[in-house]
Design a protein around this motif. Sequence first.
Motif, short mmCIF file in Angstrom:
data_model
loop_
_atom_site.label_atom_id
_atom_site.label_comp_id
_atom_site.label_asym_id
_atom_site.label_seq_id
_atom_site.Cartn_x
_atom_site.Cartn_y
_atom_site.Cartn_z
N VAL A 11 0.87 -1.18 0.00
CA VAL A 11 0.00 0.00 0.00
C VAL A 11 0.90 1.22 0.00
O VAL A 11 1.75 1.37 0.89
N LYS A 14 4.42 0.60 0.52
CA LYS A 14 4.82 -0.10 1.74
C LYS A 14 4.28 -1.53 1.72
O LYS A 14 3.08 -1.73 1.52
N PRO A 35 -2.36 -9.06 15.90
CA PRO A 35 -2.26 -7.75 16.54
C PRO A 35 -2.70 -6.63 15.58
O PRO A 35 -2.78 -6.84 14.37
N ASN A 36 -2.94 -5.49 16.15
CA ASN A 36 -3.27 -4.31 15.34
C ASN A 36 -2.17 -4.04 14.32
O ASN A 36 -0.99 -4.14 14.64
N SER A 38 -1.39 -5.71 11.74
CA SER A 38 -0.71 -6.87 11.15
C SER A 38 -1.14 -7.12 9.71
O SER A 38 -0.53 -7.91 9.00
N GLY A 39 -2.19 -6.45 9.27
CA GLY A 39 -2.59 -6.59 7.87
C GLY A 39 -3.92 -7.31 7.68
O GLY A 39 -4.27 -7.69 6.56
N LYS A 40 -4.69 -7.44 8.74
CA LYS A 40 -5.96 -8.17 8.65
C LYS A 40 -6.95 -7.44 7.72
O LYS A 40 -7.54 -8.06 6.83
N SER A 41 -7.09 -6.14 7.94
CA SER A 41 -8.03 -5.40 7.08
C SER A 41 -7.50 -5.31 5.66
O SER A 41 -8.27 -5.35 4.70
N TYR A 53 -4.56 -1.12 -3.49
CA TYR A 53 -3.78 -2.22 -2.93
C TYR A 53 -3.06 -2.93 -4.06
O TYR A 53 -3.69 -3.52 -4.93
#
Lengths: 249, 433
Positions: A11, A14, A35-36, A38-41, A53
């Motif tokens: 993104v 990055k 964890p926050n 980490s790339g889940k969304s 993306y």
Amino acid sequence: MLEIENLQVAVEGKEILKGLSLKLPAGEVHAIMGPNGSGKSTLSYVLAGRDGYEVTQGRVLFKGEDLLEMEPEKRAAAGVFLAFQYPVEIPGVANTTFLKEAANAVRMARGEEPHDALRFVKLLRAKTKELGMSDEMLKRPVNSGFSGGEKKRNEMLQMAMLEPSLAILDETDSGLDIDALKTVSDAVNAMRAENRTFLVITHYQRLLNHIVPDQIHVLAGGRIVRSGGQELAAELEARGYADILSAAA
Amino acid sequence: MSIQTMTTAKSFVDLYAAEKARLPGADLPWLAALREQAAARLLELGLPTARMEQWRYTPALANRIGTVSFTEGGLEAIGGHTGLELGDSTRISTRIAWQDGRIAGPAAALPALPFLKIRSLETLLAEDPDLAHPALAADAESESAMALLNLALLRDALFVELGETEARPLLWSRQEASGGLANTRLQMTLQTGAAATLVEEIDSRAGLSNRRTTIALADGTSLRHVILLGEGQDATDLGEMQLRLGRDARYSVFLRYGGSGLARQAIDIDLTAPGAEAQINGLYLLGGRAHGDLTSHIRHQAPGTSSTTLFKGVLDDRARQVFRGKITVEAGAARSDGRMSNKTLLLSDKAEIDSKPELMIFHDEVQCAHGATSGKLDEQALFYLRSRGLPLEEARKLLIRSFLSEAAEGAEALRDLPVGDLLIDKQLQRLGQ
Ligand SMILES: Nc1ncnc2c1ncn2[C@@H]1O[C@H](COP(=O)(O)OP(=O)(O)O)[C@@H](O)[C@H]1O
Ligand SMILES: [Mg+2]
């Protein structure tokens, strides 16, 4: 149902996902914890087809087809549904109108008859009730002025109306109190079916007590670092991410 | 004269010189004198240019006006299709058709009911010239070039007098023009207790239409006014409207423009007595090189008067929109309330909005607010809708419609006309193709 192979996504230059692989068989419920940041969304947006993306490597097959080639609306028609972590407010469009246009758009794309008006309203009312939502929320503009919890329920309502074969729930549990969590979980459980797969993204074990997954994966640093059964959730809850991450490193 | 030619005031004055003997009321010395005065003043003043403050954002008028001539389209309505249905059929409704600046069909066909009198220019000049005189005399003194032009070359006008009645008559006026110059005039008076709905459709295919409207609303009257500006390709439509509202009078207007030429509507409203209320709503959907201009000036002259203006625009391609809204609250106008808002959606980088709201307040005890916003279609919302299966075009339309709906939904002028959605949908079909 869904096969993700070595997915790498950047993104704005990055790298966020750094070689993620995952197989979701039909009829199963998989959970992703992490964890926050980490790339889940990011993963859920890439699967739903959001702009911005950049897939630098890897591929995603959905029912054997190249998912990444499809426009977002094609994916929806093919059966992908994303319950957004942050549902978008659309002032000026009544929730009912939106739900009807959406449901009929996917039905037509799937070669089904559009709902007739009466049947649609009946179905919508029933689902609304199941989710503990008031009819009044159907008249209001989409998500406009909805509380966090109401927005999440509205996502579930859309899922119920669109009847997807792959439902991705991005932190649907956040913002829900215990009662709402139970209602929403019940609605999800009621939709579990042989030809429907769920990918449930969550931060907390709590949800997974209600929606019991077949597998749990831990996402960290853009990769799946561990996979396991229900015991993994308990372990995360007890020891936190840091421990697991350092063990996996 | 070809389209490329610069049109000047002189071209119009020449036309006036050639036509004056044949204009209505040529045998009335007072009218001939007023026309003469207007033509002379027009020649001095020249056509509006971007150097004039009121026209600053609407330049190159001279290059736009093509043929300076009258077109004889035959005095029969060309049976235009409005796409709009008249509302409640039990209501008294009257249709007036104009063709190339003249009321089509014999003037005698216009109805005369006890509470409603509708007359054409020639009829009025024959029956009741005193009624025509004040407004025409005022125009002869006007500093507006378009008003002067209108008077000099006026060929027809509609005079409406409405008295008290239980019913709310619906007047439907449709103007068609096939090119050339169409000067028209509408003069309406609502006497105490009167209420009416007036729909004006202006559909010029080319040329210049120059409309002039004066409306007087006596105490306790109500007028709902809908102005649908046409979709002509090369048409230039200029309208100037002046209103005076008495005690507790209510005026609401809904204006729509979706053409690809140039349309400018100036609205001047005097709220002269307590309780007078005005609502201006409008929407523009412009593509190509269309130019839309709304210039309004609302004067709060008495205590407890109120006005709201809500204008929404969607601009694509190289379209340009001008919004100049001015509210003046005079010294005696305590407890007055004036609100004005202009919101624009820009679908293209080359589209442009010039918004100039202005408040002039000479009293402390008033509420006034204005706001102007412009932005693009929300990418997040677009993705959200698409992720629910709506094709890109559908998603865009839904968002545009939702953006515009605010202007149509709150419009009192549209209250008894089943046209709100249609107004938008019809335009949407043309956008983004
Ligand atoms: N649009 C974006 N622009 C820049 N960075 C982004 C964007 N979206 C996400 N990121 C970054 O990507 C990483 C992963 O974000 P996200 O997928 O939202 O994580 P999670 O959902 O696991 O909390 C974070 O470091 C975040 O800052
Ligand atoms: Mg997230």
